[in-house]
Design a protein around this motif. Structure first.
Motif, PDB file in Angstrom:
ATOM      1  N   UNK A 142       0.803  -1.180  -0.171  1.00  0.00           N
ATOM      2  CA  UNK A 142      -0.031   0.097  -0.006  1.00  0.00           C
ATOM      3  C   UNK A 142       0.720   1.132  -0.010  1.00  0.00           C
ATOM      4  N   UNK A 143       1.974   1.144   0.723  1.00  0.00           N
ATOM      5  CA  UNK A 143       2.947   2.472   0.993  1.00  0.00           C
ATOM      6  C   UNK A 143       3.577   2.293  -0.595  1.00  0.00           C
ATOM      7  N   UNK A 144       3.980   1.559  -1.118  1.00  0.00           N
ATOM      8  CA  UNK A 144       4.586   1.650  -2.402  1.00  0.00           C
ATOM      9  C   UNK A 144       3.762   2.065  -3.555  1.00  0.00           C
ATOM     10  N   UNK A 145       2.473   1.567  -3.514  1.00  0.00           N
ATOM     11  CA  UNK A 145       1.439   2.310  -4.333  1.00  0.00           C
ATOM     12  C   UNK A 145       1.331   3.786  -4.068  1.00  0.00           C
ATOM     13  N   UNK A 146       1.260   4.179  -2.740  1.00  0.00           N
ATOM     14  CA  UNK A 146       0.943   5.631  -2.550  1.00  0.00           C
ATOM     15  C   UNK A 146       2.318   6.463  -3.003  1.00  0.00           C
ATOM     16  N   UNK A 147       3.186   5.881  -2.684  1.00  0.00           N
ATOM     17  CA  UNK A 147       4.703   6.347  -3.266  1.00  0.00           C
ATOM     18  C   UNK A 147       4.645   6.636  -4.545  1.00  0.00           C
ATOM     19  N   UNK A 148       4.212   5.587  -5.447  1.00  0.00           N
ATOM     20  CA  UNK A 148       4.240   5.766  -6.909  1.00  0.00           C
ATOM     21  C   UNK A 148       3.178   6.866  -7.356  1.00  0.00           C
ATOM     22  N   UNK A 149       2.257   6.793  -6.664  1.00  0.00           N
ATOM     23  CA  UNK A 149       1.145   7.801  -6.960  1.00  0.00           C
ATOM     24  C   UNK A 149       1.670   9.340  -6.751  1.00  0.00           C
TER      25      UNK A 149
END
Length: 88
Positions: free
Chosen positions: A8-15
């Motif tokens: 979830x953190x990685x997805x948020x950071x990609x965004x």
């Protein structure tokens, strides 16, 4: 199946990264328009006698930016006035 917090953190950071990259590209484009289109047009308008307040309003720039442009173009600008007594 649910994602683990790291995913979830990685997805948020990609965004965040994607949005930041788009923003940076837009800012570069805005700076280019300012330098290559707005600045020369503002200087030309001033040379033709247009009011400086109106130029600033239409260009969307502050007085220090416009007066810097005009000074660089050799158009006389008055010096900044000294602050009134007791005001700083």
């Amino acid at each position: 199946m649910s994602e683990i917090p790291e995913e979830q953190q990685a997805a948020a950071l990609r965004a965040v990264k994607d949005a930041g990259a788009r923003r940076a590209a837009l800012l570069r484009q805005a700076e280019e328009i300012l330098a290559k289109e707005i600045k020369p047009a503002a200087v030309k308008a001033a040379r033709l006698g247009a009011g400086r307040s109106r130029i600033r309003e239409l260009a969307g720039v502050g007085p220090s930016v416009l007066y810097r442009w005009l000074g660089e173009a050799g158009i006389p600008v008055r010096d900044k006035s000294a602050p009134a007594k007791g005001k700083r």
